[in-house]
Scaffold this active site. Sequence first.
Site, short mmCIF file in Angstrom:
data_model
loop_
_atom_site.label_atom_id
_atom_site.label_comp_id
_atom_site.label_asym_id
_atom_site.label_seq_id
_atom_site.Cartn_x
_atom_site.Cartn_y
_atom_site.Cartn_z
N PHE A 40 0.94 -1.22 0.00
CA PHE A 40 -0.23 0.16 -0.08
C PHE A 40 0.78 1.20 -0.12
O PHE A 40 1.84 1.32 1.11
CB PHE A 40 -0.87 -0.11 1.23
CG PHE A 40 -1.89 1.12 1.52
CD1 PHE A 40 -3.04 1.04 1.01
CD2 PHE A 40 -1.24 2.04 2.47
CE1 PHE A 40 -3.91 2.27 1.29
CE2 PHE A 40 -2.15 3.30 2.59
CZ PHE A 40 -3.52 3.19 2.36
N ALA A 41 0.88 2.08 -0.99
CA ALA A 41 1.79 3.25 -1.16
C ALA A 41 0.91 4.57 -1.21
O ALA A 41 0.60 5.03 -2.22
CB ALA A 41 2.92 2.83 -2.35
N PRO A 94 7.86 11.68 1.10
CA PRO A 94 8.87 12.17 2.02
C PRO A 94 8.25 13.56 2.65
O PRO A 94 8.49 13.80 3.69
CB PRO A 94 10.13 12.52 1.07
CG PRO A 94 10.01 11.51 0.20
CD PRO A 94 8.45 11.30 -0.15
N ASP A 131 -9.96 2.82 7.46
CA ASP A 131 -10.99 2.33 8.59
C ASP A 131 -10.75 0.63 9.11
O ASP A 131 -11.10 0.54 10.43
CB ASP A 131 -12.32 2.50 7.95
CG ASP A 131 -12.94 3.93 8.72
OD1 ASP A 131 -12.11 4.55 9.26
OD2 ASP A 131 -14.06 4.18 8.25
N ARG A 141 -6.69 0.18 10.56
CA ARG A 141 -6.41 0.92 11.71
C ARG A 141 -7.04 0.30 12.68
O ARG A 141 -6.18 0.00 13.81
CB ARG A 141 -7.09 2.41 11.53
CG ARG A 141 -6.56 3.20 12.39
CD ARG A 141 -7.17 4.72 12.03
NE ARG A 141 -6.49 5.61 11.09
CZ ARG A 141 -6.80 6.53 10.46
NH1 ARG A 141 -7.89 7.16 10.39
NH2 ARG A 141 -5.72 7.33 9.62
N ARG A 195 10.85 -15.29 39.80
CA ARG A 195 12.02 -14.85 40.05
C ARG A 195 12.27 -14.56 41.68
O ARG A 195 11.24 -14.11 42.16
CB ARG A 195 12.13 -13.35 39.41
CG ARG A 195 13.23 -12.44 39.80
CD ARG A 195 14.67 -13.27 39.22
NE ARG A 195 15.59 -11.95 39.59
CZ ARG A 195 16.84 -12.63 39.80
NH1 ARG A 195 17.26 -14.02 39.74
NH2 ARG A 195 17.86 -11.69 39.78
N GLN A 220 10.47 -3.84 32.46
CA GLN A 220 11.15 -3.60 33.79
C GLN A 220 11.19 -4.80 34.74
O GLN A 220 12.26 -4.86 35.56
CB GLN A 220 10.19 -2.51 34.52
CG GLN A 220 10.85 -1.63 35.52
CD GLN A 220 12.01 -0.66 35.20
OE1 GLN A 220 12.23 -0.43 34.24
NE2 GLN A 220 12.65 -0.24 36.48
N GLU A 264 -0.09 4.58 10.08
CA GLU A 264 -1.57 4.56 9.93
C GLU A 264 -2.25 5.86 10.61
O GLU A 264 -3.23 5.56 11.32
CB GLU A 264 -2.17 3.10 9.93
CG GLU A 264 -1.59 2.37 8.89
CD GLU A 264 -2.53 0.94 8.75
OE1 GLU A 264 -3.68 0.88 9.00
OE2 GLU A 264 -1.93 0.20 8.68
#
Length: 388
Positions: free
Chosen positions: A130-131, A135, A245, A248, A273, A341, A368
């Site tokens: 999809f282009a 720039p 639509d 996204r 842990r 973390q 998008e």
Amino acid sequence: MADTSYLQWPFLDDHHRRLASQVDAWAAHHLRDAHGDDVDTVCRQLVQQLGQAGLLTHAIAGKAYGGQGDSIDTRAICLLRETLARYSGLADFAFAMQGLGSGAISLAGTPEQKQRYLPRVAKGEAIAAFAISEPNAGSDVAALTCHAQVEGDEVILNGQKTWISNGGIADFYVVFARTGEAPGSRGISAFIVDADTPGLEIAERIDVIAPHPLARLQFSNCRIPLEQRIGAPGEGFKIAMRTLDVFRTSVAAAALGFARRALDEAQARATTRKMFNQTLADFQLTQARLAEMATTIDSAALLTYRAAWLRDQGNTITREAAMAKLTATEGAQKVIDAAVQMWGGLGVVSEQPVERLYREIRALRIYEGASEVQQLIIARELLKQFKG
Ligand SMILES: Cc1cc2nc3c(=O)[nH]c(=O)nc-3n(C[C@H](O)[C@H](O)[C@H](O)COP(=O)(O)OP(=O)(O)OC[C@H]3O[C@@H](n4cnc5c(N)ncnc54)[C@H](O)[C@@H]3O)c2cc1C
């Protein structure tokens, strides 16, 4: 163990529930976290594998062209992306691009265009792209300048496209170019350009933090037959927005998949842990963090499947899709950061699952429609109601 209780939500039908468990079983058997460095080869293989497994039949519309149904099932696409993303970012990418790259053809193509491209997309035999971005036209995409001039029964394309996913490995590109029927967004049309068309060149390959095939394209007097135009002249922007639509909302689903995987990894680490004579999960600080992560994920999932369900009922979902993408991508970034973390030093070791997720999620807040663009869309839709 991944939490699958959301599959019981009323937004989904039984066939969606079956699909989710089929895809999960397939992904567990066929996908790996780490793929090696040759993303072009890996993506080509993934597209073939997804095609052979029949999963790409959900990425297109039209039973006559090899699709699952005659219209796009947004919830199926979301479930597929969410599940694939839990296992492999590249598998999600390969699936999503087959849909995004061919979406304009599914939604607005002629029967001949559908026949020529969609069956091969659904079988994994042709790779789609999809282009639209350039720039100087990213968030402000209606400012695009790539130009298409009609000459008899041909169109001549000149200009550039950048950030094009699958650039370099795609078999065809759906290109949005200025045809000038009216200013701005009303003067853009959509065209299908086969990758081997003279005048289309891969000008640059682009490396990003979560590598996938990505390129800048150059069009220099690139001639294509006029019959490669999708929809009417000047309708290109509308076609792009209709495609977005669907996709996204599915970006939100991919973010959910990454976040769910991060929560799984965080729980696995926190409960094993040992420290200070107990486990990391025994500390209330850890429990609070896990609670936040789970709540963020459920909020994002509710918005995502609400948007997908509403679209599948035939509604316009501009506001809902924007809310889903904003919440799911921003939320996933926080969930994944919390997982890194909890993993401590191991969380930043290259190719550890949480390290990979940390890189995978970042671009979803940009492409998008960046988060700020989604905020503006939501506000515009809200204010419209007051302005009447
Ligand atoms: C990994 C990746 C894959 C992509 N794949 C594709 C593809 O397959 N096809 C395609 O056509 N494009 C693709 N894109 C392009 C993508 O859609 C654009 O990058 C995106 O639209 C943002 O455009 P830009 O990069 O030019 O940033 P800019 O438009 O320069 O925006 C920069 C930043 O400005 C902020 N911003 C934007 N608008 C506003 C505003 N109104 N108010 C305040 N802040 C604002 C946002 O934070 C935004 O991130 C891809 C991009 C990436 C990174």
